[in-house]
Write an enzyme that holds these catalytic residues in place. Structure first.
Site, short mmCIF file in Angstrom:
data_model
loop_
_atom_site.label_atom_id
_atom_site.label_comp_id
_atom_site.label_asym_id
_atom_site.label_seq_id
_atom_site.Cartn_x
_atom_site.Cartn_y
_atom_site.Cartn_z
N LYS A 68 -49.54 16.49 -43.56
CA LYS A 68 -50.62 16.96 -42.68
C LYS A 68 -50.45 18.44 -42.35
O LYS A 68 -51.39 19.21 -42.41
CB LYS A 68 -50.63 16.17 -41.34
N ARG A 145 -53.43 10.41 -31.73
CA ARG A 145 -52.49 9.50 -32.35
C ARG A 145 -52.57 8.11 -31.72
O ARG A 145 -51.85 7.21 -32.13
CB ARG A 145 -51.10 10.05 -32.11
N ARG A 179 -37.21 17.04 -45.68
CA ARG A 179 -37.77 18.18 -44.95
C ARG A 179 -36.69 19.11 -44.41
O ARG A 179 -35.70 18.66 -43.85
CB ARG A 179 -38.58 17.67 -43.74
N ARG A 223 -34.90 18.45 -38.87
CA ARG A 223 -35.38 17.93 -37.58
C ARG A 223 -34.55 16.73 -37.16
O ARG A 223 -34.23 15.87 -37.99
CB ARG A 223 -36.84 17.48 -37.72
N ARG A 234 -40.78 5.74 -36.72
CA ARG A 234 -42.04 6.50 -36.62
C ARG A 234 -43.13 5.89 -37.49
O ARG A 234 -44.30 5.84 -37.11
CB ARG A 234 -41.81 7.98 -36.99
N1 LIG Z 1 -50.58 13.10 -30.19
C1 LIG Z 1 -49.32 12.73 -29.87
N2 LIG Z 1 -49.11 11.72 -28.99
C2 LIG Z 1 -47.86 11.34 -28.65
N3 LIG Z 1 -46.75 11.91 -29.13
C3 LIG Z 1 -46.89 12.93 -30.02
C4 LIG Z 1 -48.19 13.39 -30.42
N4 LIG Z 1 -48.04 14.41 -31.30
C5 LIG Z 1 -46.71 14.58 -31.46
N5 LIG Z 1 -46.02 13.69 -30.68
C6 LIG Z 1 -44.54 13.57 -30.58
O1 LIG Z 1 -43.93 14.57 -31.40
C7 LIG Z 1 -43.19 13.96 -32.47
C8 LIG Z 1 -43.31 14.80 -33.72
O2 LIG Z 1 -44.66 14.88 -34.09
P1 LIG Z 1 -45.09 15.34 -35.55
O3 LIG Z 1 -44.41 16.61 -35.88
O4 LIG Z 1 -46.58 15.33 -35.59
O5 LIG Z 1 -44.49 14.18 -36.43
P2 LIG Z 1 -44.81 13.57 -37.83
O6 LIG Z 1 -44.11 14.43 -38.82
O7 LIG Z 1 -44.15 12.24 -37.62
O8 LIG Z 1 -46.28 13.47 -38.08
C9 LIG Z 1 -43.77 12.55 -32.59
O9 LIG Z 1 -42.86 11.63 -33.16
C10 LIG Z 1 -44.04 12.23 -31.11
O10 LIG Z 1 -42.87 11.91 -30.42
#
Ligand SMILES: Nc1ncnc2c1ncn2[C@@H]1O[C@H](COP(=O)(O)OP(=O)(O)O)[C@@H](O)[C@H]1O
Length: 288
Positions: A68, A145, A179, A223, A234
């Site tokens: 994404k 989300r 990553r 990370r 996740r």
């Molecule tokens: N819209 C959201 N609602 C709740 N938690 C979020 C949201 N966006 C990000 N997070 C938190 O930040 C973390 C990292 O997000 P992100 O970088 O988007 O992860 P991913 O690579 O899993 O898509 C998530 O696992 C969550 O804990």
């Protein structure tokens, strides 16, 4: 301006005037009349998303590791709108050692979702500072989300298009584990070398590693939530909490499903094609 905070409170209280006020406030972020949107979207796109009155307001959905951030960031440069990733906002807050950081670290490092209230607070601050700098339109990545977040967003502004990126789950895990980020320049890389044979009707997939330049090599960090255990958690949470968001937009006719065919060199031109953007001048995105 009316922010998500107010909306959140009004949603809890069921007060519609505040929702209307918040909707106006949010819309002001994209009120600049810029005829920047290109020729239109793919015939497969369910809704007329051609915008001539304002910049695009798009959402990227997809499992952790699907890409994404990569594609939302490229498209944001292509379309001249900000790429707003709530995961980045969370990580900035974590790094700031502010009052929320300890609480956030525990949640994020267990692969759980941050509360809607915290995330909306961070997002609304980001939107306000962008507005102050003259930004309009957006590509949201990582938000909404949950269905509740999607409903709140729906209450405050119109989303033109939702791009749902898809990839096999075994590949997602490998991509998350591969990553890396440069602790100095912030560049994102991936050391995973994915070469999965086709099996049981699933297509094979090849994705070359995206290696850092020599000067970043010694500064690579991973990370804390990209361990196998946390990535599996996740993915489970995505299936439980975020899959229904896909359906939320599907029934509203806003979703463009996109199965990634491979790495960036293969996927980027196909994504532009799916979005009917391939005729645009994309020379600066030419991939090696
Ligand atoms: N819209 C959201 N609602 C709740 N938690 C979020 C949201 N966006 C990000 N997070 C938190 O930040 C973390 C990292 O997000 P992100 O970088 O988007 O992860 P991913 O690579 O899993 O898509 C998530 O696992 C969550 O804990």
């Amino acid at each position: 301006m009316a922010t998500f905070h107010r909306l959140l409170r009004s949603a809890a209280a069921g007060s519609s005037p505040a929702t209307v006020a918040a909707r106006r406030g949010f819309s002001a972020l994209a009120a600049e009349p810029v005829a920047r949107f290109p020729a239109g979207l793919a015939p497969s796109s369910p809704d007329p998303v051609r915008r001539e009155d304002r910049n695009v307001q798009w959402v990227f959905l997809g499992c952790p590791g699907v890409g994404k951030g990569t594609y939302a960031s490229r498209l944001s440069q292509f379309l001249g709108v900000p790429h707003i990733a709530t995961g980045d906002l969370v990580r900035e807050e974590l790094a700031s050692s502010g009052p929320l950081s300890q609480q956030l670290a525990e949640i994020v490092n267990q692969g759980k979702l941050v509360s809607d209230e915290i995330i909306i607070n961070l997002l609304s601050k980001r939107l306000e500072s962008g507005e102050a700098k003259g930004e309009s339109g957006f590509i949201l990545d990582g938000f909404p989300r949950t269905v509740r977040q999607a409903e709140i967003l729906d209450g405050v502004t119109d989303i033109d298009l939702v791009v749902n990126l898809k990839l096999r789950e075994d590949v997602l895990l490998e991509k998350c584990l591969g990553r890396r980020m440069c602790s100095q320049c912030g560049g994102n890389f991936n050391v995973a070398n994915i070469n999965v044979e086709a099996e049981n009707g699933k297509p094979g997939i090849f994705m070359a590693p995206l290696l850092p330049p020599a000067n970043c090599m010694s500064k690579m960090i991973t990370r804390a939530d990209d361990t196998e255990e946390v990535v599996m958690k996740r993915l489970q949470i995505y299936n439980e909490m975020s899959r229904p968001v896909e359906e939320f937009y599907r029934v509203r006719g806003k979703i463009l499903e996109f199965d990634l065919p491979g790495g960036i060199p293969e996927s980027w031109p196909k994504l532009l094609q799916a979005l009917n953007l391939e005729d645009q001048d994309n020379k600066k995105f030419a991939v090696a």
